[in-house]
Scaffold this motif. Structure first.
Motif, PDB file in Angstrom:
ATOM      1  N   LEU A 302      -2.761   3.747 -13.701  1.00  0.00           N
ATOM      2  CA  LEU A 302      -3.124   4.196 -12.338  1.00  0.00           C
ATOM      3  C   LEU A 302      -2.783   2.983 -11.453  1.00  0.00           C
ATOM      4  O   LEU A 302      -1.995   3.148 -10.431  1.00  0.00           O
ATOM      5  CB  LEU A 302      -4.752   4.363 -12.326  1.00  0.00           C
ATOM      6  N   LEU A 303      -3.006   1.605 -11.961  1.00  0.00           N
ATOM      7  CA  LEU A 303      -2.764   0.449 -11.058  1.00  0.00           C
ATOM      8  C   LEU A 303      -1.274   0.469 -11.029  1.00  0.00           C
ATOM      9  O   LEU A 303      -0.790   0.045  -9.724  1.00  0.00           O
ATOM     10  CB  LEU A 303      -3.434  -0.534 -11.703  1.00  0.00           C
ATOM     11  N   SER A 304      -0.452   0.504 -12.114  1.00  0.00           N
ATOM     12  CA  SER A 304       0.894   0.616 -11.821  1.00  0.00           C
ATOM     13  C   SER A 304       1.491   1.493 -10.831  1.00  0.00           C
ATOM     14  O   SER A 304       2.537   1.184 -10.034  1.00  0.00           O
ATOM     15  CB  SER A 304       1.656   0.434 -13.329  1.00  0.00           C
ATOM     16  N   GLN A 305       1.137   2.657 -11.206  1.00  0.00           N
ATOM     17  CA  GLN A 305       1.525   3.852 -10.173  1.00  0.00           C
ATOM     18  C   GLN A 305       1.234   3.587  -8.871  1.00  0.00           C
ATOM     19  O   GLN A 305       2.296   3.559  -7.864  1.00  0.00           O
ATOM     20  CB  GLN A 305       1.417   5.038 -10.830  1.00  0.00           C
ATOM     21  N   ALA A 306       0.157   3.099  -8.476  1.00  0.00           N
ATOM     22  CA  ALA A 306      -0.573   2.835  -7.116  1.00  0.00           C
ATOM     23  C   ALA A 306       0.449   1.699  -6.497  1.00  0.00           C
ATOM     24  O   ALA A 306       0.563   1.744  -5.433  1.00  0.00           O
ATOM     25  CB  ALA A 306      -1.877   2.466  -7.101  1.00  0.00           C
ATOM     26  N   ALA A 307       0.547   0.446  -7.328  1.00  0.00           N
ATOM     27  CA  ALA A 307       1.485  -0.485  -6.741  1.00  0.00           C
ATOM     28  C   ALA A 307       2.889  -0.058  -6.468  1.00  0.00           C
ATOM     29  O   ALA A 307       3.503  -0.312  -5.544  1.00  0.00           O
ATOM     30  CB  ALA A 307       1.287  -1.453  -7.589  1.00  0.00           C
ATOM     31  N   GLN A 308       3.529   1.004  -7.106  1.00  0.00           N
ATOM     32  CA  GLN A 308       4.828   1.355  -7.020  1.00  0.00           C
ATOM     33  C   GLN A 308       4.746   2.236  -5.789  1.00  0.00           C
ATOM     34  O   GLN A 308       6.013   2.005  -5.087  1.00  0.00           O
ATOM     35  CB  GLN A 308       5.021   2.129  -8.419  1.00  0.00           C
ATOM     36  N   ASP A 309       4.038   3.076  -5.693  1.00  0.00           N
ATOM     37  CA  ASP A 309       4.086   3.998  -4.269  1.00  0.00           C
ATOM     38  C   ASP A 309       3.404   3.502  -3.128  1.00  0.00           C
ATOM     39  O   ASP A 309       3.387   4.467  -2.224  1.00  0.00           O
ATOM     40  CB  ASP A 309       3.506   5.309  -4.731  1.00  0.00           C
TER      41      ASP A 309
END
Length: 342
Positions: A302-309
Motif C-alpha cells: 500500500l505504501l509503495s503504490q501510494a508513493a508512486q501515484d
C-alpha cells in the motif's frame, strides 16, 4: 494488554531509505469467482470492498514475490547492498528452512544474516521492529525488510468466506542507520499479542501440534481458517487502541495525521477503525479494491503504490497499523521521507 508505553528512542535509528513492491501478473475478478462459488460481484464488493486481486501462477512461490519486491526496494535506495535481510511471511517456501536466506542469496546478498518473521498480517510491523533492532544494536547498517505472501496457496478455493478476500503480493523497504529526528525514522513501535485467541485465525494442520498428535489431518485442515465476526471485533478494537498509543507516543494529535495506512483486511474494518479515530476519508490510504488482502505484504504494498501515484508525499505524517493471527497487532507513526518508489 499492549506493551507498556516507552519514550521516543534516542541515538541510532532505522530510517526508510527505499521502497518497492510487486504483485504477480495473473488477475482474478469477482466475475471469475462467481463461476465457481455461490456469490456475486455485489456481495463481494459490499462485504469486502474488493473487485480484483492478483494471484500466483502454478509454480510461483513466496520467495519469487519477495525477490522482485526486494530488488526494487534496493534499487529505490540507490542500488547499494544490505547487510541483513528480514522476511515477514505466513507462507514460507518450506516449513524448514527459513525462506529469507534463499531470498538474500538470489539478490546477491549471500553471507549476510537473514531470517523469517511470522506474525501473519502484522508481519511488516514486527519486521520493522526486528530490523530496527539490528540497526540500533550496531549489527547492521542497512537492512532489507521484505513482507511477502502467496496467501492463495493456503486458502480453500471453495470457501466463499476466504477465497474472495485473500490474494498474493510483496512489498519491501530498505532501512539505513540514521537519526531519530529525520524523516523516515521508524518509531516508536506499538506491538501486542493475545495467544489466548489464536483459534480465531489459524491453519490447523501441518505444524508440530497436529503432527505429534498421531492423528491424520483432513485435507480441509491444511487450509487457512478465520472466525470472521470475532476477528472483526478484535481487529477494530486492537488497531484503534494501538493507533492512538502510537500517535500519543510520537507527540502528535490524531487530527494532525496526514495519511492513515491500515492493513487492508477488508473495507468494513478499514472504515470502522478510521471512523473511530475520526480520520476523514481524504486522509485514508487504500488499495484493497484492486489487490485484496495480501497478508503481511499489505502495508508495504500500500505504501509503495501510494508513493508512486502521489497520494503519499514527502513530509507527510503517516500512521500505520495492522492486525492479524496470533492474535498480533501493532502501529507506528513517522514522517514520510523523500523516496523514489519502485
Amino acid at each position: 494488554m499492549t506493551a507498556p508505553s516507552r519514550p521516543l528512542a534516542t541515538g541510532r535509528a532505522a530510517v526508510i531509505a527505499g521502497i518497492g513492491s510487486y504483485v504477480p501478473p495473473d488477475v482474478v475478478t469477482n466475475e471469475d469467482l462467481t463461476r465457481r462459488l455461490d456469490t456475486s460481484d455485489e456481495w463481494i464488493r459490499s462485504r469486502t470492498g474488493i473487485a480484483t486481486r492478483h494471484v500466483v501462477s502454478p509454480g510461483t512461490a513466496t520467495s519469487d514475490l519477495a525477490v522482485e519486491a526486494g530488488a526494487r526496494a534496493l534499487k529505490s535506495a540507490g542500488g547499494e547492498d544490505a547487510d541483513a535481510v528480514v522476511l515477514a511471511t505466513t507462507t514460507p517456501d518450506h516449513t524448514c528452512p527459513a525462506t529469507a536466506p534463499a531470498v538474500a542469496a538470489r539478490l546477491g546478498l549471500t553471507g549476510v544474516p537473514a531470517f523469517d518473521v511470522a506474525a501473519v498480517c502484522t508481519g511488516f510491523l514486527y519486521g520493522l521492529a526486528s530490523a530496527s533492532g539490528l540497526i540500533a544494536a550496531g549489527i547492521a547498517d542497512r537492512v532489507l525488510l521484505v513482507a511477502a505472501d502467496a496467501f492463495t496457496t493456503i486458502i480453500d478455493p471453495g470457501d466463499r468466506t476466504t477465497a474472495v478476500i485473500f490474494a498474493d503480493g510483496a512489498g519491501a523497504v530498505v532501512l539505513r542507520a540514521g537519526d531519530p529526528g529525520e524523516p523516515g525514522a521508524v518509531g516508536p513501535l506499538v506491538l501486542g499479542s493475545d495467544g489466548g485467541r489464536s483459534d480465531l485465525i489459524e491453519v490447523p494442520a501441518g505444524g508440530s501440534r497436529q503432527r505429534s498428535s498421531g492423528r491424520a489431518a483432513g485435507p480441509e485442515e491444511h487450509y487457512f481458517r478465520m472466525q470472521g465476526r470475532d476477528t472483526y471485533r478484535h481487529a477494530v478494537e486492537r488497531m484503534t487502541a494501538a493507533s492512538v498509543e502510537a500517535v500519543e507516543r510520537r507527540g502528535w494529535t490524531m487530527d494532525g495525521v496526514d495519511r492513515f495506512a491500515a492493513h487492508q483486511a477488508n473495507a468494513r474494518i478499514l472504515a470502522a477503525v478510521a471512523d473511530r479515530l475520526e480520520i476523514p476519508d481524504e486522509r485514508r490510504l487504500s488499495n484493497i479494491e484492486h489487490v485484496g488482502n495480501t497478508g503481511g505484504a499489505s502495508l508495504p504494498l500500500l505504501l509503495s503504490q501510494a508513493a508512486q501515484d502521489g497520494r503519499l508525499t514527502t513530509g507527510q505524517k503517516v500512521l500505520l497499523t495492522a492486525f492479524g493471527g496470533g492474535l498480533a497487532w501493532g502501529a507506528t507513526a513517522l514522517h514520510w521521507p523523500e523516496l523514489d518508489p519502485l
